[in-house]
Design a protein around this motif. Sequence first.
Motif, PDB file in Angstrom:
ATOM      1  N   ARG A 299       0.837  -1.204   0.000  1.00  0.00           N
ATOM      2  CA  ARG A 299       0.000   0.000   0.000  1.00  0.00           C
ATOM      3  C   ARG A 299       0.870   1.252   0.000  1.00  0.00           C
ATOM      4  NH1 ARG A 299      -5.123   1.866   3.617  1.00  0.00           N
ATOM      5  NH2 ARG A 299      -4.701   4.109   3.584  1.00  0.00           N
ATOM      6  N   ILE A 300       0.491   2.255  -0.841  1.00  0.00           N
ATOM      7  CA  ILE A 300       1.186   3.541  -0.821  1.00  0.00           C
ATOM      8  C   ILE A 300       0.218   4.722  -0.756  1.00  0.00           C
ATOM      9  CG2 ILE A 300       3.194   2.660  -2.083  1.00  0.00           C
ATOM     10  CD1 ILE A 300       2.081   4.225  -4.560  1.00  0.00           C
ATOM     11  N   GLY A 301      -1.095   4.464  -0.777  1.00  0.00           N
ATOM     12  CA  GLY A 301      -2.016   5.587  -0.739  1.00  0.00           C
ATOM     13  C   GLY A 301      -3.459   5.164  -0.876  1.00  0.00           C
ATOM     14  N   ARG A 302      -4.303   6.151  -1.176  1.00  0.00           N
ATOM     15  CA  ARG A 302      -5.738   5.901  -1.278  1.00  0.00           C
ATOM     16  C   ARG A 302      -6.352   6.807  -2.341  1.00  0.00           C
ATOM     17  NH1 ARG A 302      -9.799   3.466   1.682  1.00  0.00           N
ATOM     18  NH2 ARG A 302      -8.385   2.799   3.335  1.00  0.00           N
ATOM     19  N   VAL A 303      -7.479   6.343  -2.892  1.00  0.00           N
ATOM     20  CA  VAL A 303      -8.258   7.090  -3.879  1.00  0.00           C
ATOM     21  C   VAL A 303      -9.405   7.801  -3.165  1.00  0.00           C
ATOM     22  CG1 VAL A 303      -9.615   6.929  -5.996  1.00  0.00           C
ATOM     23  CG2 VAL A 303      -7.682   5.380  -5.636  1.00  0.00           C
ATOM     24  N   HIS A 304      -9.653   9.066  -3.559  1.00  0.00           N
ATOM     25  CA  HIS A 304     -10.708   9.882  -2.958  1.00  0.00           C
ATOM     26  C   HIS A 304     -11.563  10.512  -4.050  1.00  0.00           C
ATOM     27  CE1 HIS A 304      -8.516   9.858   0.915  1.00  0.00           C
ATOM     28  NE2 HIS A 304      -7.427   9.991   0.172  1.00  0.00           N
ATOM     29  N   GLU A 305     -12.680  11.073  -3.618  1.00  0.00           N
ATOM     30  CA  GLU A 305     -13.446  11.950  -4.504  1.00  0.00           C
ATOM     31  C   GLU A 305     -12.622  13.207  -4.772  1.00  0.00           C
ATOM     32  OE1 GLU A 305     -16.262  11.292  -5.882  1.00  0.00           O
ATOM     33  OE2 GLU A 305     -17.097   9.631  -4.695  1.00  0.00           O
ATOM     34  N   GLY A 306     -12.734  13.757  -5.960  1.00  0.00           N
ATOM     35  CA  GLY A 306     -12.017  14.983  -6.277  1.00  0.00           C
ATOM     36  C   GLY A 306     -11.145  14.818  -7.505  1.00  0.00           C
ATOM     37  N   SER A 307     -10.019  15.515  -7.506  1.00  0.00           N
ATOM     38  CA  SER A 307      -9.123  15.449  -8.661  1.00  0.00           C
ATOM     39  C   SER A 307      -7.685  15.690  -8.208  1.00  0.00           C
ATOM     40  CB  SER A 307      -9.516  16.496  -9.720  1.00  0.00           C
ATOM     41  OG  SER A 307      -9.404  17.802  -9.180  1.00  0.00           O
ATOM     42  N   GLY A 308      -6.754  15.251  -9.027  1.00  0.00           N
ATOM     43  CA  GLY A 308      -5.349  15.516  -8.768  1.00  0.00           C
ATOM     44  C   GLY A 308      -4.683  14.478  -7.889  1.00  0.00           C
ATOM     45  N   VAL A 309      -3.367  14.649  -7.742  1.00  0.00           N
ATOM     46  CA  VAL A 309      -2.560  13.751  -6.924  1.00  0.00           C
ATOM     47  C   VAL A 309      -1.825  14.586  -5.885  1.00  0.00           C
ATOM     48  CG1 VAL A 309      -0.660  12.082  -6.922  1.00  0.00           C
ATOM     49  CG2 VAL A 309      -2.251  12.153  -8.851  1.00  0.00           C
ATOM     50  N   THR A 310      -1.904  14.157  -4.630  1.00  0.00           N
ATOM     51  CA  THR A 310      -1.217  14.852  -3.553  1.00  0.00           C
ATOM     52  C   THR A 310      -0.343  13.877  -2.775  1.00  0.00           C
ATOM     53  OG1 THR A 310      -3.061  14.497  -2.022  1.00  0.00           O
ATOM     54  CG2 THR A 310      -3.064  16.557  -3.284  1.00  0.00           C
ATOM     55  N   VAL A 311       0.593  14.426  -2.014  1.00  0.00           N
ATOM     56  CA  VAL A 311       1.452  13.645  -1.129  1.00  0.00           C
ATOM     57  C   VAL A 311       1.116  14.062   0.296  1.00  0.00           C
ATOM     58  CG1 VAL A 311       3.815  13.050  -0.498  1.00  0.00           C
ATOM     59  CG2 VAL A 311       3.250  13.562  -2.886  1.00  0.00           C
ATOM     60  N   ASP A 312       0.553  13.136   1.084  1.00  0.00           N
ATOM     61  CA  ASP A 312       0.063  13.451   2.432  1.00  0.00           C
ATOM     62  C   ASP A 312      -0.876  14.654   2.410  1.00  0.00           C
ATOM     63  OD1 ASP A 312       1.418  11.341   3.539  1.00  0.00           O
ATOM     64  OD2 ASP A 312       3.089  12.538   4.307  1.00  0.00           O
ATOM     65  N   GLY A 313      -1.685  14.740   1.366  1.00  0.00           N
ATOM     66  CA  GLY A 313      -2.673  15.803   1.265  1.00  0.00           C
ATOM     67  C   GLY A 313      -2.149  17.109   0.723  1.00  0.00           C
ATOM     68  N   ARG A 314      -0.847  17.172   0.425  1.00  0.00           N
ATOM     69  CA  ARG A 314      -0.260  18.405  -0.084  1.00  0.00           C
ATOM     70  C   ARG A 314       0.106  18.229  -1.555  1.00  0.00           C
ATOM     71  NH1 ARG A 314       2.316  17.421   4.706  1.00  0.00           N
ATOM     72  NH2 ARG A 314       4.199  16.740   3.605  1.00  0.00           N
ATOM     73  N   THR A 315      -0.120  19.243  -2.335  1.00  0.00           N
ATOM     74  CA  THR A 315       0.227  19.216  -3.752  1.00  0.00           C
ATOM     75  C   THR A 315       1.704  19.516  -3.908  1.00  0.00           C
ATOM     76  OG1 THR A 315      -1.988  19.944  -4.370  1.00  0.00           O
ATOM     77  CG2 THR A 315      -0.246  20.182  -6.025  1.00  0.00           C
ATOM     78  N   ARG A 316       2.402  18.646  -4.583  1.00  0.00           N
ATOM     79  CA  ARG A 316       3.814  18.914  -4.862  1.00  0.00           C
ATOM     80  C   ARG A 316       3.890  20.008  -5.919  1.00  0.00           C
ATOM     81  NH1 ARG A 316       8.732  16.316  -3.994  1.00  0.00           N
ATOM     82  NH2 ARG A 316      10.299  16.656  -5.629  1.00  0.00           N
ATOM     83  N   GLU A 317       4.861  20.902  -5.774  1.00  0.00           N
ATOM     84  CA  GLU A 317       4.958  22.067  -6.658  1.00  0.00           C
ATOM     85  C   GLU A 317       4.959  21.671  -8.123  1.00  0.00           C
ATOM     86  OE1 GLU A 317       8.042  25.754  -7.540  1.00  0.00           O
ATOM     87  OE2 GLU A 317       7.933  24.880  -5.529  1.00  0.00           O
TER      88      GLU A 317
END
Length: 331
Positions: A299-317
Amino acid sequence: MSNPIGSSSSSERELTVAEVGEFPTIARAASGRRQPTTTLVGPGHDAAIVAAADGRVAVSTDMLVEGRHFRLDWSSPYDVGRKAVAQNGADVAAMGARPIAFLVGLGCPPDTPVSVLDGISAGIGEAAEAIGAGVVGGDLVQADQVIVAVTVLGDLQGRAPLLRSEARAGDIVALAGSTGASAAGLALLEAEHTGFTDLVDAHRVPSPPYEAGVGAVLAGAHAGTDISDGLLADLGHIAVASAVAITVEQHTVEPGPRLTAAAEELGADPWGWVLTGGEDHALAACFPPEVELPDGWRRIGRVHEGSGVTVDGRTRESPGGWESFGSATSR
């Protein structure tokens, strides 16, 4: 692994493709190659005949261009051939198919030593045979630089294909293989660093977890992809195709000691390699939360409603990743 095409006499090694000729060079590439039972008609005819019991064939193609995707002062021709198989085989493995056949198009200047094509052909042939596939045909043409174009056929064997577009909110995101080593190897080559040969080898010849794609489908995965452009970039392809958001849990992809040590010596960021470095050809997939992950997956993460990819909830620059018409750095 070193290039095994090197035991011939020095005079033969100096022969060019123009001196040997198109058809003898093709014959050298096909000579001695073993074919799996799925190859009904192999090289030597106008077309090959390949059996896929499923009735459907997964098909993918890639090109490697000298100076853009590889450098022969960094990689042996043999390794270039093996890399061509890895990047194509991983594409169909990511869909849950088994690679069964490869078609190879080679282009080169007429003064190219024939030993270069011998090495590329040997790398392609042996890498294909190692995963139970055959090299069933191809073409050789004159070009301004060495070009390797490979097409792979994969047999789904009755399974539904694993698509990018079927991830669902609540799914667990898992990874088979690892990321960052190829990007680290490229950085070491660019810096002319002589250490960390394991990382350099990972760049020269990736090792995709071919069986993991089949395992993911059998376990009920919803979506999947090959990690060729970078972890965040390729998860982004799933997020866009499935109209979902994906969060990567940073602690699950922490750089190992080798990446950390190499980054310290180069003054680089190992997280950049892990999250945005391409060409590892690991596999990522999205599994229903109630499914036990099959062997080789974590496991490395989870899928949610919404859009985009974040790392620990933060958007990488910047998601980074390979873009064919972006950086001019050879890979």
